[in-house]
Design an enzyme around this catalytic site. Structure first.
Site, short mmCIF file in Angstrom:
data_model
loop_
_atom_site.label_atom_id
_atom_site.label_comp_id
_atom_site.label_asym_id
_atom_site.label_seq_id
_atom_site.Cartn_x
_atom_site.Cartn_y
_atom_site.Cartn_z
N TYR A 22 0.86 -1.14 -0.07
CA TYR A 22 0.11 0.21 -0.15
C TYR A 22 0.72 1.15 -0.03
O TYR A 22 0.92 2.04 0.76
CB TYR A 22 -0.93 0.26 1.46
CG TYR A 22 -1.97 -1.18 1.29
CD1 TYR A 22 -2.89 -1.14 0.41
CD2 TYR A 22 -1.48 -2.50 1.95
CE1 TYR A 22 -3.79 -2.31 0.23
CE2 TYR A 22 -2.58 -3.36 1.80
CZ TYR A 22 -3.68 -3.21 1.15
OH TYR A 22 -4.44 -4.31 0.97
N TYR A 150 -11.72 -7.89 6.75
CA TYR A 150 -10.53 -8.02 5.77
C TYR A 150 -10.56 -9.27 5.49
O TYR A 150 -10.11 -10.26 6.27
CB TYR A 150 -9.44 -7.51 6.39
CG TYR A 150 -8.29 -7.35 5.57
CD1 TYR A 150 -7.96 -6.64 4.36
CD2 TYR A 150 -7.46 -8.68 5.64
CE1 TYR A 150 -7.09 -6.71 3.23
CE2 TYR A 150 -6.48 -8.53 4.65
CZ TYR A 150 -6.00 -7.74 3.54
OH TYR A 150 -5.12 -7.93 3.03
N ASP A 251 -12.47 -17.08 8.42
CA ASP A 251 -11.23 -16.69 8.09
C ASP A 251 -10.42 -16.84 9.21
O ASP A 251 -10.47 -15.72 10.08
CB ASP A 251 -11.42 -15.62 7.16
CG ASP A 251 -10.05 -15.20 6.78
OD1 ASP A 251 -8.97 -15.44 7.14
OD2 ASP A 251 -9.88 -14.01 6.16
N LYS A 280 -0.94 -16.64 7.67
CA LYS A 280 -0.13 -16.05 8.41
C LYS A 280 1.00 -16.66 9.39
O LYS A 280 2.03 -17.26 9.20
CB LYS A 280 -0.64 -14.93 9.29
CG LYS A 280 -1.36 -13.96 8.27
CD LYS A 280 -1.78 -12.61 8.85
CE LYS A 280 -1.93 -11.43 7.93
NZ LYS A 280 -3.33 -11.07 7.47
C1 LIG Z 1 -3.71 -11.18 6.31
C2 LIG Z 1 -5.14 -11.64 6.01
C3 LIG Z 1 -5.49 -12.09 4.80
C4 LIG Z 1 -4.68 -12.17 3.61
O1 LIG Z 1 -3.71 -13.01 3.77
P1 LIG Z 1 -2.18 -12.77 2.88
O2 LIG Z 1 -1.40 -13.77 3.17
O3 LIG Z 1 -1.89 -11.31 3.16
O4 LIG Z 1 -2.78 -12.84 1.22
C5 LIG Z 1 -6.84 -12.79 4.70
N1 LIG Z 1 -7.67 -12.80 5.81
C6 LIG Z 1 -7.26 -12.16 6.97
C7 LIG Z 1 -8.12 -12.55 8.16
C8 LIG Z 1 -6.08 -11.78 7.32
O5 LIG Z 1 -5.83 -11.33 8.25
#
Ligand SMILES: *Cc1c(COP(=O)(O)O)cnc(C)c1O
Length: 431
Positions: A22, A150, A251, A280
């Site tokens: 960004y 997100y 997620d 992550k």
């Molecule tokens: C970071 C994140 C993503 C995206 O993961 P990337 O490895 O950056 O593509 C998706 N969902 C959540 C909740 C996240 O924190």
């Protein structure tokens, strides 16, 4: 490369040629060159040492340069760095899938390994759409979610990020249109308000015929606002999904592997999702790797249709080195007193950050597990605030109105106190 650049030359080249997350290529904000990192310390090219308050965005839960993960990667390199996953398999991937199937809720038994968090959400969305297609209901292809979420930066995932703080305005007309309810309001352990479910309920009532899945970040909304909410919301969401024939996707890319005080945030609830995304901290911050898990019902449902294949297959799927890092990271986590550590971090973050509540510029302070957030009334000046943190020997990267900490679980008390002290000082300087 011959004639190595000095640190200043390197930063100058970076400034002219390298995009960062960004950022603009015209007059970008400064970046700080890191030479090495170990434990919870980042060491800059000029020798300055910074206490890490970010875990490199939720990922480096064991800190940096971790002997156990280093040796797992080195050992794997002696066997192979990579082979295609089409038609071949290998121990690191199978061992990782065994761990994930065991650790996640019991109904999640099928594992898709992919490259990044965003891709794992794309795969989850594909699974949901393909499932309903195979069930003879192709019109169920929309998603339902909440505001302030997100889920990633790719086109499919952007379309379920918060429509205001996310990227919708610049891509209006390009993104798929989905359904958004208001963000959950009741706090993590505050009183439950039945009204919370009104938004999701009415959207489901009206549109369930076209909705494939509901997607949520359980308990913690991450990059969309660092908000914590009641696990009861998730219990109710599960009941709604069941009532309206809609799949539930969690997620847990940010919350997975202990960050909220449970191994997975779904463990704060009594329910299980149909599809789960991990990323992550999966590799302990070493390599990019993510996973999408699904239930038997979803996986076999997809296979009912024609040739029955799930339409996804990245080139670097199941990369053995990344899987070896993940296996070592998970073993290290499970053999450590991680839950006690996260609990101690929670207490100390609360002690260190709650005093910020008294400041006029602060709107709210909240702490859950190893996450501490100070939300201000106004956005901070990123360049100045970043510099002030570095001046104080800590690495804290605020965004918008949020100054937050999510340190590696192995952080010691004095390093944690340095982080909270720096946050108190820098927030006091903000207006
Ligand atoms: C970071 C994140 C993503 C995206 O993961 P990337 O490895 O950056 O593509 C998706 N969902 C959540 C909740 C996240 O924190």
């Amino acid at each position: 490369m011959k004639n190595e650049l000095s640190a200043d030359q390197m930063v100058a080249f970076d400034r002219s040629h390298l995009w960062h997350p960004y950022t603009s290529m015209v007059d970008p904000l400064p970046v700080y060159p890191v030479a090495r990192a170990h434990g919870t310390t980042l060491i800059l090219e000029d020798g300055r040492e910074l206490v890490d308050g970010m875990s490199s965005w939720w990922a480096a839960i064991h800190g940096y340069n971790v002997p156990e993960i280093n040796s797992a990667i080195e050992a794997q390199l002696q066997h192979m760095a990579h082979v295609m996953f089409g038609g071949l398999t290998h121990r690191p991937a199978v061992d990782l899938a065994r761990r994930l199937v065991t650790l996640t809720p019991a109904s999640l038994t099928k594992v898709f390994l992919c490259d990044s968090g965003s891709v794992s959400v794309e795969v989850a969305i594909k699974m949901a759409i393909q499932y309903w297609y195979a069930m003879g209901r192709p019109e169920k292809h929309k998603l339902l979610t909440v505001r302030s979420g997100y889920h990633g930066d790719t086109f499919g995932t952007m379309a379920v990020c918060d429509p205001i703080t996310g990227m919708h305005h610049k891509f209006a007309g390009v993104l798929n249109q989905h359904y958004f309810a208001d963000a959950p309001r009741s706090s993590f352990d505050g009183p439950w308000d039945e009204e919370e479910m009104a938004g999701l309920t009415s959207l489901l009532e009206a549109h369930h015929d076209t909705i494939a899945a509901m997607i949520l970040e359980p308990v913690v909304q991450g990059a969309g606002g660092m908000r914590f909410y009641s696990p009861e919301y998730l219990n109710r969401a599960r009941a709604l999904c069941d009532a309206y024939d809609v799949l539930l996707i969690f997620d847990e890319i940010a919350t997975g592997f202990g960050r909220t005080g449970e191994l997975f945030a779904t463990h704060h609830t009594g329910i299980e999702p149909d599809i789960l995304c991990l990323g992550k901290a999966l590799t302990g911050g070493y390599m990019t790797l993510a996973a999408t898990l699904a239930t038997d019902t979803v996986a076999t449902g997809i296979a009912v249709d024609g040739d029955g294949v799930l339409m996804h297959g990245p080139t670097y799927m199941g990369n053995p080195v990344a899987c070896a890092a993940a296996n070592a990271s998970i073993d290290l986590l499970l053999s450590s007193p991680w839950q006690k550590r996260v609990g101690q971090i929670e207490t100390r973050l609360a002690d260190g950050l709650l005093p910020c509540k008294a400041l006029d510029q602060v709107r709210e302070v909240r702490v859950l597990g190893a996450i501490g957030v100070v939300e201000l009334h106004k956005p901070v000046n990123p360049e100045r605030v970043q510099r002030r943190f570095v001046d104080q020997g800590v690495w804290v990267r605020p965004f918008g109105r949020l100054v937050y900490l999510m340190p590696p679980y192995v952080i010691d008390e004095s390093a944690l106190d340095r982080l909270t002290e720096a946050v108190r000082r820098v927030v006091r300087e903000c207006d």
